[in-house]
Every structure is written in structure tokens, then in C-alpha cells.
Design a protein around this motif. Structure first.
Motif, PDB file in Angstrom:
ATOM      1  N   ARG A  48     -20.909  39.572  27.732  1.00  0.00           N
ATOM      2  CA  ARG A  48     -20.800  39.617  29.183  1.00  0.00           C
ATOM      3  C   ARG A  48     -19.963  38.434  29.634  1.00  0.00           C
ATOM      4  O   ARG A  48     -20.184  37.306  29.221  1.00  0.00           O
ATOM      5  N   LEU A  49     -18.985  38.702  30.475  1.00  0.00           N
ATOM      6  CA  LEU A  49     -18.140  37.632  30.984  1.00  0.00           C
ATOM      7  C   LEU A  49     -18.879  36.875  32.081  1.00  0.00           C
ATOM      8  O   LEU A  49     -19.505  37.487  32.945  1.00  0.00           O
ATOM      9  N   PRO A  50     -18.812  35.541  32.057  1.00  0.00           N
ATOM     10  CA  PRO A  50     -19.503  34.764  33.096  1.00  0.00           C
ATOM     11  C   PRO A  50     -18.796  34.911  34.444  1.00  0.00           C
ATOM     12  O   PRO A  50     -17.584  35.106  34.510  1.00  0.00           O
ATOM     13  N   SER A  51     -19.571  34.788  35.499  1.00  0.00           N
ATOM     14  CA  SER A  51     -19.003  34.875  36.843  1.00  0.00           C
ATOM     15  C   SER A  51     -18.263  33.576  37.160  1.00  0.00           C
ATOM     16  O   SER A  51     -18.356  32.584  36.439  1.00  0.00           O
ATOM     17  N   ALA A  52     -17.550  33.577  38.271  1.00  0.00           N
ATOM     18  CA  ALA A  52     -16.794  32.389  38.682  1.00  0.00           C
ATOM     19  C   ALA A  52     -17.731  31.224  38.972  1.00  0.00           C
ATOM     20  O   ALA A  52     -17.440  30.074  38.636  1.00  0.00           O
ATOM     21  N   GLU A  53     -18.884  31.523  39.581  1.00  0.00           N
ATOM     22  CA  GLU A  53     -19.844  30.450  39.874  1.00  0.00           C
ATOM     23  C   GLU A  53     -20.426  29.873  38.587  1.00  0.00           C
ATOM     24  O   GLU A  53     -20.661  28.665  38.496  1.00  0.00           O
ATOM     25  N   GLU A  54     -20.670  30.728  37.592  1.00  0.00           N
ATOM     26  CA  GLU A  54     -21.190  30.228  36.317  1.00  0.00           C
ATOM     27  C   GLU A  54     -20.161  29.349  35.615  1.00  0.00           C
ATOM     28  O   GLU A  54     -20.509  28.306  35.045  1.00  0.00           O
ATOM     29  N   LEU A  55     -18.890  29.751  35.664  1.00  0.00           N
ATOM     30  CA  LEU A  55     -17.840  28.917  35.063  1.00  0.00           C
ATOM     31  C   LEU A  55     -17.731  27.567  35.775  1.00  0.00           C
ATOM     32  O   LEU A  55     -17.574  26.524  35.124  1.00  0.00           O
ATOM     33  N   LEU A  56     -17.834  27.599  37.087  1.00  0.00           N
ATOM     34  CA  LEU A  56     -17.777  26.359  37.857  1.00  0.00           C
ATOM     35  C   LEU A  56     -18.961  25.454  37.515  1.00  0.00           C
ATOM     36  O   LEU A  56     -18.800  24.241  37.339  1.00  0.00           O
ATOM     37  N   ALA A  57     -20.147  26.037  37.393  1.00  0.00           N
ATOM     38  CA  ALA A  57     -21.332  25.251  37.040  1.00  0.00           C
ATOM     39  C   ALA A  57     -21.204  24.667  35.640  1.00  0.00           C
ATOM     40  O   ALA A  57     -21.634  23.526  35.395  1.00  0.00           O
ATOM     41  N   GLN A  58     -20.606  25.411  34.720  1.00  0.00           N
ATOM     42  CA  GLN A  58     -20.400  24.883  33.365  1.00  0.00           C
ATOM     43  C   GLN A  58     -19.428  23.706  33.377  1.00  0.00           C
ATOM     44  O   GLN A  58     -19.643  22.707  32.679  1.00  0.00           O
ATOM     45  N   ARG A  59     -18.360  23.823  34.154  1.00  0.00           N
ATOM     46  CA  ARG A  59     -17.406  22.709  34.258  1.00  0.00           C
ATOM     47  C   ARG A  59     -18.075  21.471  34.860  1.00  0.00           C
ATOM     48  O   ARG A  59     -17.824  20.349  34.424  1.00  0.00           O
ATOM     49  N   TYR A  60     -18.940  21.675  35.849  1.00  0.00           N
ATOM     50  CA  TYR A  60     -19.658  20.556  36.468  1.00  0.00           C
ATOM     51  C   TYR A  60     -20.629  19.937  35.463  1.00  0.00           C
ATOM     52  O   TYR A  60     -20.728  18.710  35.366  1.00  0.00           O
ATOM     53  N   ALA A  61     -21.297  20.773  34.688  1.00  0.00           N
ATOM     54  CA  ALA A  61     -22.254  20.268  33.703  1.00  0.00           C
ATOM     55  C   ALA A  61     -21.559  19.489  32.595  1.00  0.00           C
ATOM     56  O   ALA A  61     -22.108  18.516  32.069  1.00  0.00           O
ATOM     57  N   ARG A  62     -20.341  19.884  32.252  1.00  0.00           N
ATOM     58  CA  ARG A  62     -19.601  19.159  31.212  1.00  0.00           C
ATOM     59  C   ARG A  62     -18.959  17.882  31.751  1.00  0.00           C
ATOM     60  O   ARG A  62     -18.428  17.084  30.984  1.00  0.00           O
ATOM     61  N   GLY A  63     -18.974  17.700  33.057  1.00  0.00           N
ATOM     62  CA  GLY A  63     -18.397  16.497  33.648  1.00  0.00           C
ATOM     63  C   GLY A  63     -16.917  16.607  33.920  1.00  0.00           C
ATOM     64  O   GLY A  63     -16.263  15.587  34.170  1.00  0.00           O
ATOM     65  N   GLU A  64     -16.360  17.804  33.885  1.00  0.00           N
ATOM     66  CA  GLU A  64     -14.938  17.975  34.136  1.00  0.00           C
ATOM     67  C   GLU A  64     -14.601  17.802  35.616  1.00  0.00           C
ATOM     68  O   GLU A  64     -13.484  17.411  35.952  1.00  0.00           O
ATOM     69  N   ILE A  65     -15.557  18.118  36.482  1.00  0.00           N
ATOM     70  CA  ILE A  65     -15.344  17.945  37.924  1.00  0.00           C
ATOM     71  C   ILE A  65     -16.530  17.180  38.493  1.00  0.00           C
ATOM     72  O   ILE A  65     -17.626  17.194  37.936  1.00  0.00           O
ATOM     73  N   ASP A  66     -16.298  16.480  39.601  1.00  0.00           N
ATOM     74  CA  ASP A  66     -17.398  15.724  40.216  1.00  0.00           C
ATOM     75  C   ASP A  66     -18.126  16.600  41.229  1.00  0.00           C
ATOM     76  O   ASP A  66     -17.740  17.741  41.494  1.00  0.00           O
ATOM     77  N   SER A  67     -19.194  16.046  41.802  1.00  0.00           N
ATOM     78  CA  SER A  67     -20.041  16.841  42.686  1.00  0.00           C
ATOM     79  C   SER A  67     -19.305  17.252  43.968  1.00  0.00           C
ATOM     80  O   SER A  67     -19.529  18.341  44.492  1.00  0.00           O
ATOM     81  N   GLU A  68     -18.418  16.409  44.461  1.00  0.00           N
ATOM     82  CA  GLU A  68     -17.671  16.745  45.673  1.00  0.00           C
ATOM     83  C   GLU A  68     -16.748  17.950  45.430  1.00  0.00           C
ATOM     84  O   GLU A  68     -16.693  18.891  46.235  1.00  0.00           O
ATOM     85  N   GLU A  69     -16.036  17.912  44.320  1.00  0.00           N
ATOM     86  CA  GLU A  69     -15.150  19.032  43.994  1.00  0.00           C
ATOM     87  C   GLU A  69     -15.957  20.302  43.687  1.00  0.00           C
ATOM     88  O   GLU A  69     -15.562  21.401  44.071  1.00  0.00           O
ATOM     89  N   TYR A  70     -17.104  20.132  43.029  1.00  0.00           N
ATOM     90  CA  TYR A  70     -17.970  21.281  42.740  1.00  0.00           C
ATOM     91  C   TYR A  70     -18.421  21.957  44.029  1.00  0.00           C
ATOM     92  O   TYR A  70     -18.338  23.169  44.174  1.00  0.00           O
ATOM     93  N   ARG A  71     -18.899  21.165  45.002  1.00  0.00           N
ATOM     94  CA  ARG A  71     -19.370  21.721  46.274  1.00  0.00           C
ATOM     95  C   ARG A  71     -18.227  22.401  47.039  1.00  0.00           C
ATOM     96  O   ARG A  71     -18.405  23.472  47.612  1.00  0.00           O
ATOM     97  N   ALA A  72     -17.058  21.774  47.029  1.00  0.00           N
ATOM     98  CA  ALA A  72     -15.915  22.350  47.759  1.00  0.00           C
ATOM     99  C   ALA A  72     -15.506  23.693  47.148  1.00  0.00           C
ATOM    100  O   ALA A  72     -15.286  24.676  47.864  1.00  0.00           O
ATOM    101  N   ARG A  73     -15.436  23.733  45.832  1.00  0.00           N
ATOM    102  CA  ARG A  73     -15.042  24.985  45.174  1.00  0.00           C
ATOM    103  C   ARG A  73     -16.128  26.047  45.306  1.00  0.00           C
ATOM    104  O   ARG A  73     -15.821  27.228  45.455  1.00  0.00           O
ATOM    105  N   LEU A  74     -17.390  25.629  45.257  1.00  0.00           N
ATOM    106  CA  LEU A  74     -18.483  26.587  45.407  1.00  0.00           C
ATOM    107  C   LEU A  74     -18.485  27.189  46.810  1.00  0.00           C
ATOM    108  O   LEU A  74     -18.657  28.397  46.981  1.00  0.00           O
ATOM    109  N   ASP A  75     -18.268  26.347  47.814  1.00  0.00           N
ATOM    110  CA  ASP A  75     -18.178  26.854  49.189  1.00  0.00           C
ATOM    111  C   ASP A  75     -16.996  27.806  49.345  1.00  0.00           C
ATOM    112  O   ASP A  75     -17.097  28.831  50.021  1.00  0.00           O
TER     113      ASP A  75
END
Length: 84
Positions: A48-75
Motif C-alpha cells: 500500500r502506498l503511503p498518503s501524502a500526510e504519512e510521507l510528511l510525518a515520516q520526513r518530520y520523524a526523521r528530522g528532515e523538516i522542522d515543526s514549522e515547515e511540517y505544520r505549514a505543509r500539513l495545513d
């Protein structure tokens, strides 16, 4: 060898047509059954392919993006989903 008394050319023709129709019905039934069973349950071997939100959460969990960028992209993702 056993002979059928009274079986003429039409009898053999009808028997052959009946036999072909019977086997055609068996094959069509098997094909429809396989298609029905294959459609009703997803294959466990198919990933099953992960959704865009799941990919974004994985990038945030790995530390590739910070919380500000995570919130902006999630919104942005949730906003574009509401627009569509």
C-alpha cells in the motif's frame, strides 16, 4: 465396444453441442469466481502506498523538516484536500 441403437447424426451433433456448452459454462463460472474473489480481497503481496500526510510525518520523524515547515505543509495539504 458398446453401440447406441437409435443414435443418428443429429443425436451425435446435439450431444457434442451440449458437451461444448457444458464445458463453456464451467470455464465461465470458474473465471467469474476467480475475478470475484480477487476483487473482494486486496492482495497481501501488493504494498500500500503511503498518503501524502504519512510521507510528511515520516520526513518530520526523521528530522528532515522542522515543526514549522511540517505544520505549514500539513495545513497546505489539508487545505488543498478541502478545496478538491
Amino acid at each position: 465396444m458398446m453401440y447406441w441403437n437409435g443414435m443418428n447424426g443429429w443425436g451425435y451433433a446435439l450431444m457434442m453441442v451440449g458437451n461444448v456448452l457444458f464445458w463453456a459454462a464451467v470455464v465461465v463460472g470458474i473465471v467469474l469466481l476467480v475475478r470475484y474473489v480477487g476483487r473482494s480481497s486486496p492482495s497481501p503481496m501488493e504494498p500500500r502506498l503511503p498518503s501524502a500526510e504519512e510521507l510528511l510525518a515520516q520526513r518530520y520523524a526523521r528530522g528532515e523538516i522542522d515543526s514549522e515547515e511540517y505544520r505549514a505543509r500539513l495545513d497546505m495539504l489539508r487545505g488543498s484536500r478541502a478545496d478538491a
